[in-house]
Scaffold this motif. Structure first.
Motif, PDB file in Angstrom:
ATOM      1  N   ARG A 183       0.799  -1.221   0.000  1.00 55.53           N
ATOM      2  CA  ARG A 183       0.000   0.000   0.000  1.00 55.53           C
ATOM      3  C   ARG A 183       0.839   1.281   0.000  1.00 55.53           C
ATOM      4  NH1 ARG A 183      -4.700   0.803   4.423  1.00 55.53           N
ATOM      5  NH2 ARG A 183      -2.871   0.849   5.769  1.00 55.53           N
ATOM      6  N   PRO A 184       1.855   1.427   0.856  1.00 60.41           N
ATOM      7  CA  PRO A 184       2.648   2.666   0.801  1.00 60.41           C
ATOM      8  C   PRO A 184       3.392   2.838  -0.519  1.00 60.41           C
ATOM      9  CG  PRO A 184       3.025   1.492   2.864  1.00 60.41           C
ATOM     10  CD  PRO A 184       2.279   0.560   1.973  1.00 60.41           C
ATOM     11  N   THR A 185       3.875   1.723  -1.094  1.00 60.47           N
ATOM     12  CA  THR A 185       4.599   1.814  -2.362  1.00 60.47           C
ATOM     13  C   THR A 185       3.670   2.235  -3.493  1.00 60.47           C
ATOM     14  OG1 THR A 185       6.236   0.161  -1.678  1.00 60.47           O
ATOM     15  CG2 THR A 185       5.965   0.519  -4.041  1.00 60.47           C
ATOM     16  N   LEU A 186       2.478   1.650  -3.549  1.00 63.72           N
ATOM     17  CA  LEU A 186       1.539   2.001  -4.614  1.00 63.72           C
ATOM     18  C   LEU A 186       1.040   3.432  -4.464  1.00 63.72           C
ATOM     19  CD1 LEU A 186      -0.503  -1.311  -4.896  1.00 63.72           C
ATOM     20  CD2 LEU A 186       1.531  -0.605  -6.177  1.00 63.72           C
ATOM     21  N   LEU A 223      11.564   5.688  -2.808  1.00 64.74           N
ATOM     22  CA  LEU A 223      10.853   5.314  -1.591  1.00 64.74           C
ATOM     23  C   LEU A 223      11.551   4.148  -0.904  1.00 64.74           C
ATOM     24  CD1 LEU A 223       8.156   5.613   0.158  1.00 64.74           C
ATOM     25  CD2 LEU A 223       7.404   3.589  -1.120  1.00 64.74           C
ATOM     26  N   VAL A 224      11.763   4.294   0.385  1.00 61.85           N
ATOM     27  CA  VAL A 224      12.175   3.193   1.252  1.00 61.85           C
ATOM     28  C   VAL A 224      10.933   2.757   2.029  1.00 61.85           C
ATOM     29  CG1 VAL A 224      13.543   2.531   3.268  1.00 61.85           C
ATOM     30  CG2 VAL A 224      14.566   3.951   1.468  1.00 61.85           C
ATOM     31  N   ARG A 243       4.781   7.032   8.912  1.00 65.28           N
ATOM     32  CA  ARG A 243       4.305   5.714   9.300  1.00 65.28           C
ATOM     33  C   ARG A 243       3.134   5.310   8.409  1.00 65.28           C
ATOM     34  NH1 ARG A 243       3.999   6.249  15.933  1.00 65.28           N
ATOM     35  NH2 ARG A 243       6.008   7.283  16.215  1.00 65.28           N
ATOM     36  N   ALA A 244       3.012   4.018   8.172  1.00 67.57           N
ATOM     37  CA  ALA A 244       1.875   3.483   7.426  1.00 67.57           C
ATOM     38  C   ALA A 244       1.361   2.256   8.164  1.00 67.57           C
ATOM     39  CB  ALA A 244       2.281   3.121   6.001  1.00 67.57           C
ATOM     40  N   PHE A 245       0.070   2.152   8.279  1.00 67.55           N
ATOM     41  CA  PHE A 245      -0.551   1.022   8.979  1.00 67.55           C
ATOM     42  C   PHE A 245      -0.358  -0.260   8.167  1.00 67.55           C
ATOM     43  CE2 PHE A 245      -4.169  -1.783   9.643  1.00 67.55           C
ATOM     44  CZ  PHE A 245      -4.195  -1.880  11.028  1.00 67.55           C
ATOM     45  N   LEU A 277       7.299   1.844   8.322  1.00 69.82           N
ATOM     46  CA  LEU A 277       7.960   3.135   8.421  1.00 69.82           C
ATOM     47  C   LEU A 277       8.631   3.396   7.081  1.00 69.82           C
ATOM     48  CD1 LEU A 277       8.615   5.535  10.238  1.00 69.82           C
ATOM     49  CD2 LEU A 277      10.682   4.318  10.971  1.00 69.82           C
ATOM     50  N   CYS A 278       8.245   4.477   6.424  1.00 69.82           N
ATOM     51  CA  CYS A 278       8.679   4.757   5.056  1.00 69.82           C
ATOM     52  C   CYS A 278       9.407   6.089   4.972  1.00 69.82           C
ATOM     53  CB  CYS A 278       7.484   4.768   4.125  1.00 69.82           C
ATOM     54  SG  CYS A 278       6.529   3.231   4.112  1.00 69.82           S
TER      55      CYS A 278
END
Length: 224
Positions: free
Chosen positions: A39-42, A152-153, A212-214, A218-219
């Motif tokens: 989800r965070p990457t997309l 993105l990390v 932070r992402a649920f 941690l990005c």
């Protein structure tokens, strides 16, 4: 507070049987589905695509290629033109990823060897905590120098609740025992939000966003 660990993960062993490695990364791909890892990457790629509808993407440390396959499906649904390349130091990763097929280029080797190729976006997932401090700083410098649109990390958030809860989740899901061990250790090896700014500063990176992402991700994002 959970102190950061520097212990080595079992799946990083040079003599690990390729069949065991394939089983482990296959289960890690299932972990990524359950924990909403993509989800965070997309979401980042959606922001990147707003700047460019054609993206040449490098995924560093691709494992069995599950993130690249998710990106391919995401791009196809949204009409985003992507060229997908994955690079991984472990030759077992390429063998595990190719089983799934797809128009993705997999490379065994060091990401630094791809410095002469043009990249719009560079991403990584669950890779930063595997690196030493010096390796992480070098990686950040590479991405900052070579990602035209951004990078993105996507990594774990070191948190007591996640560290205590993951072994139970892994047991209930009947994932490979090495996934239970290394997944728990990965949480202990990962970073907390306040530990990222000094690392970014050392790497000479400005204007990066740490968020932070649920659940328990941690990005670090950099968009130009």
């Amino acid at each position: 507070m959970l102190v950061r660990s520097h212990a080595e993960e079992q799946m990083d062993a040079d003599d690990l049987d390729p069949a065991v490695y394939a089983a482990v990364v296959g289960d890690l791909a299932r972990v990524n589905v359950v924990t909403l890892a993509a989800r965070p990457t997309l979401a980042f790629l959606a922001r990147a695509a707003a700047r460019s509808k054609s993206l040449r993407i490098l995924d560093v440390g691709f494992g069995d290629g599950d993130m690249l396959r998710r990106i391919a499906r995401w791009a196809a649904k949204r009409g985003v033109s992507v060229e997908l390349v994955g690079v991984d130091l472990n030759p077992r990763s390429e063998a595990a990823a190719r089983v799934h097929g797809g128009a993705i280029r997999y490379v065994t080797g060091d990401y630094a060897d791809l410095a002469n190729e043009p990249w719009d976006v560079i991403v990584s997932s669950l890779v930063a905590h595997h690196m030493s401090h010096a390796q992480l700083v070098a990686f950040l410098r590479f991405m900052e120098a070579h990602a035209r649109v951004g990078w993105l990390v996507n990594d774990l958030h070191r948190h007591r609740f996640a560290h205590a809860g993951f072994p139970l989740l892994a047991t209930l899901a009947r994932w490979h025992p090495m996934v239970r061990h290394d997944g728990t250790l990965s949480i202990a090896r990962s970073y907390r939000p306040d530990e990222w700014p000094p690392i970014l500063s050392e790497a000479g990176v400005e204007d990066a966003r740490v968020f932070r992402a649920f659940p328990f991700r941690l990005c670090v994002e950099r968009l130009r």
